[in-house]
Design an enzyme around this catalytic site. Structure first.
Site, PDB file in Angstrom:
ATOM      1  N   HIS A  49      27.781  29.561  20.810  1.00  0.00           N
ATOM      2  CA  HIS A  49      27.992  28.851  22.084  1.00  0.00           C
ATOM      3  C   HIS A  49      26.612  28.390  22.545  1.00  0.00           C
ATOM      4  O   HIS A  49      25.748  29.241  22.812  1.00  0.00           O
ATOM      5  CB  HIS A  49      28.610  29.784  23.116  1.00  0.00           C
ATOM      6  CG  HIS A  49      29.908  30.397  22.670  1.00  0.00           C
ATOM      7  ND1 HIS A  49      31.130  29.880  23.034  1.00  0.00           N
ATOM      8  CD2 HIS A  49      30.160  31.464  21.861  1.00  0.00           C
ATOM      9  CE1 HIS A  49      32.093  30.618  22.476  1.00  0.00           C
ATOM     10  NE2 HIS A  49      31.534  31.579  21.761  1.00  0.00           N
ATOM     11  N   HIS A 102      39.102  31.528  19.449  1.00  0.00           N
ATOM     12  CA  HIS A 102      38.757  32.943  19.508  1.00  0.00           C
ATOM     13  C   HIS A 102      40.084  33.714  19.578  1.00  0.00           C
ATOM     14  O   HIS A 102      40.919  33.418  20.444  1.00  0.00           O
ATOM     15  CB  HIS A 102      37.962  33.261  20.771  1.00  0.00           C
ATOM     16  CG  HIS A 102      36.528  32.813  20.758  1.00  0.00           C
ATOM     17  ND1 HIS A 102      36.152  31.530  20.466  1.00  0.00           N
ATOM     18  CD2 HIS A 102      35.375  33.500  21.024  1.00  0.00           C
ATOM     19  CE1 HIS A 102      34.817  31.452  20.547  1.00  0.00           C
ATOM     20  NE2 HIS A 102      34.326  32.628  20.876  1.00  0.00           N
ATOM     21  N   ASP A 140      27.069  34.033  17.953  1.00  0.00           N
ATOM     22  CA  ASP A 140      27.850  33.954  19.194  1.00  0.00           C
ATOM     23  C   ASP A 140      26.991  33.488  20.389  1.00  0.00           C
ATOM     24  O   ASP A 140      26.981  32.303  20.709  1.00  0.00           O
ATOM     25  CB  ASP A 140      28.534  35.297  19.485  1.00  0.00           C
ATOM     26  CG  ASP A 140      29.839  35.164  20.262  1.00  0.00           C
ATOM     27  OD1 ASP A 140      30.229  34.026  20.585  1.00  0.00           O
ATOM     28  OD2 ASP A 140      30.478  36.189  20.546  1.00  0.00           O
ATOM     29  N   ASP A 141      26.300  34.438  21.045  1.00  0.00           N
ATOM     30  CA  ASP A 141      25.486  34.116  22.230  1.00  0.00           C
ATOM     31  C   ASP A 141      24.148  34.836  22.085  1.00  0.00           C
ATOM     32  O   ASP A 141      23.902  35.856  22.749  1.00  0.00           O
ATOM     33  CB  ASP A 141      26.202  34.592  23.502  1.00  0.00           C
ATOM     34  CG  ASP A 141      27.567  33.945  23.659  1.00  0.00           C
ATOM     35  OD1 ASP A 141      27.620  32.774  24.074  1.00  0.00           O
ATOM     36  OD2 ASP A 141      28.579  34.603  23.347  1.00  0.00           O
ATOM     37  N   HIS A 174      29.566  29.917  14.530  1.00  0.00           N
ATOM     38  CA  HIS A 174      30.098  30.438  15.805  1.00  0.00           C
ATOM     39  C   HIS A 174      28.929  30.694  16.744  1.00  0.00           C
ATOM     40  O   HIS A 174      28.306  31.754  16.710  1.00  0.00           O
ATOM     41  CB  HIS A 174      30.896  31.732  15.534  1.00  0.00           C
ATOM     42  CG  HIS A 174      31.569  32.297  16.742  1.00  0.00           C
ATOM     43  ND1 HIS A 174      32.743  33.031  16.660  1.00  0.00           N
ATOM     44  CD2 HIS A 174      31.266  32.252  18.069  1.00  0.00           C
ATOM     45  CE1 HIS A 174      33.121  33.410  17.872  1.00  0.00           C
ATOM     46  NE2 HIS A 174      32.216  32.962  18.754  1.00  0.00           N
ATOM     47  N   GLU A 213      39.336  39.180  19.360  1.00  0.00           N
ATOM     48  CA  GLU A 213      38.025  39.716  19.775  1.00  0.00           C
ATOM     49  C   GLU A 213      38.311  40.935  20.659  1.00  0.00           C
ATOM     50  O   GLU A 213      37.905  42.042  20.348  1.00  0.00           O
ATOM     51  CB  GLU A 213      37.222  38.648  20.534  1.00  0.00           C
ATOM     52  CG  GLU A 213      35.843  39.128  20.999  1.00  0.00           C
ATOM     53  CD  GLU A 213      35.098  38.096  21.856  1.00  0.00           C
ATOM     54  OE1 GLU A 213      35.754  37.177  22.401  1.00  0.00           O
ATOM     55  OE2 GLU A 213      33.855  38.226  21.983  1.00  0.00           O
TER      56      GLU A 213
HETATM   57  N1  ADE Z   1      32.168  32.392  25.559  1.00  0.00           N
HETATM   58  C1  ADE Z   1      30.931  32.597  25.122  1.00  0.00           C
HETATM   59  N2  ADE Z   1      30.899  33.668  24.297  1.00  0.00           N
HETATM   60  C2  ADE Z   1      32.166  34.121  24.194  1.00  0.00           C
HETATM   61  C3  ADE Z   1      32.784  35.184  23.491  1.00  0.00           C
HETATM   62  N3  ADE Z   1      32.113  36.019  22.689  1.00  0.00           N
HETATM   63  N4  ADE Z   1      34.109  35.366  23.646  1.00  0.00           N
HETATM   64  C4  ADE Z   1      34.808  34.551  24.430  1.00  0.00           C
HETATM   65  N5  ADE Z   1      34.281  33.546  25.114  1.00  0.00           N
HETATM   66  C5  ADE Z   1      32.967  33.329  24.994  1.00  0.00           C
HETATM   67 ZN    ZN Z   2      32.297  33.199  20.778  1.00  0.00          ZN
END
Ligand code: ADE
Ligand code: ZN
Length: 338
Positions: free
Chosen positions: A19, A197, A278-279, A17, A200
């Protein structure tokens, strides 16, 4: 903790996971802005980092879509992906299944070809030279319409051999999975894996929709599932994998205190949880930092860390033979550790 830290750092890991646009570090953002003659609303790298204070998902998304504006050429997407691969290579990640958000680029006039070519050129090089195997998953932005998602899928089909699956991301509340029923059905007809997703920020009902309407193969986040005992029992029974992102949950304030992170309950209720970043450029950590954060805060032991790593291998979209080879790498590491 020092021994466990070293153990986590050396552990062969998978990331399911991520991005790729969320791996854009401020240093590269500045370099690409300069290369492409784009002016940023920040003067220094410290200003950028100072802006990364989020009280919910939307705060982050606003800055994330702004940041990706520096990505213009095939080389930019290549450089972004290569930087990520080099970073996770240094953290002993052996396999990645990464997301990209084509609509964040095609809306700005960048072609699907440019985006996919740059990312896959780097992934191929990463596989050849760093030994990191990969899959690529195309996400639809859920704040946009299903028609826009369908058009995006059509644009991507000429590159289908480069894609493993489709996903669903962006602003969750108000955009339930069922909004994308037809485009997910179409992607399945094309033989693509399905992820989304859900849970969340959204309620358990969104997780039910992701399972029953979209018919996903893997659940991204899924944290709020725990509010519903029947859903929790169903996730445990089906053993569908959850891609959990601890530092993301903390930075986006879904989890106020890491010692209360739902991963503890997920593990105790036998959910198939995996650890992911994630990011990472926005949330303060890649794979090792995510493993370490929950291990420390939840006081996990080595057995639980190993379970998480094994779950991460089993939950990949690889063949049985590929999964066995990765499990073997894990076992070899465990043998030489003890
Ligand atoms: N796009 C990038 N990161 C995300 C996240 N944590 N939740 C939803 N969309 C995303
Ligand atoms: Zn994500």
């Amino acid at each position: 903790m020092t021994a466990l830290r070293k153990f986590i750092e050396g552990l062969p890991k998978t990331e399911l996971h991520l991005h790729i646009e969320g791996s854009l570090e401020p240093e590269l953002m500045f370099a690409l802005a300069k290369r492409n003659n784009i002016s940023l609303p920040f003067k220094t790298i410290e200003d950028v980092r100072a802006a990364y204070q989020f009280s919910e998902l939307q705060d982050f998304l606003d800055i994330y879509y702004q940041g990706m504006g520096v990505l213009q050429t095939e080389q930019d997407f290549y450089d972004l992906t290569m930087a990520y691969l080099n970073k996770v290579h240094s953290q002993n990640v052996m396999h990645v299944e990464i997301f990209f958000d084509p609509q964040g680029h095609t809306e700005r006039g960048i072609s699907m070809d440019t985006v996919i070519s740059g990312i896959t050129r780097a992934l191929e090089k990463g596989q050849r030279e760093l030994g990191i195997s990969y899959k690529l998953i195309m996400c639809f932005l859920r704040h946009l319409s299903e028609d826009a998602a369908m058009e995006t899928l059509e644009q991507a089909l000429p590159f289908k051999d480069k894609l493993c699956g489709v996903g669903l991301d962006s602003s969750e509340l108000g955009h339930p999975p069922s909004k994308f029923k037809n485009v997910f059905a179409r992607a399945k007809e094309e033989g693509l894996y399905l992820v989304a997703h859900a849970g969340e920020e959204g309620p358990p009902a969104y997780v039910y929709e992701a399972l029953d309407v979209l018919k996903i193969d893997r659940l991204d986040h899924g944290n709020r599932s725990l509010e519903d005992a029947d859903l929790t029992a169903r996730l445990a029974k089906s053993q569908i994998a959850l891609t959990v992102c601890p530092l993301s949950n903390y930075k986006l304030a879904g989890v106020k205190d890491m010692s209360k992170h739902p991963l503890g309950e997920m593990l105790s209720k036998n959910l198939n949880a995996t650890i992911n970043s994630d990011d990472p450029a926005y949330f303060g950590g890649y794979m090792n930092e995510n493993y370490l954060a929950v291990t420390e805060a939840l006081d996990l032991g080595m057995d639980e860390v190993i379970t998480l790593a094994r779950n991460g291998v089993a939950a990949t979209f690889c063949t049985t033979a590929e999964k066995s080879a990765m499990m073997q790498k894990l076992d070899d590491y465990l043998d030489q550790w003890t």
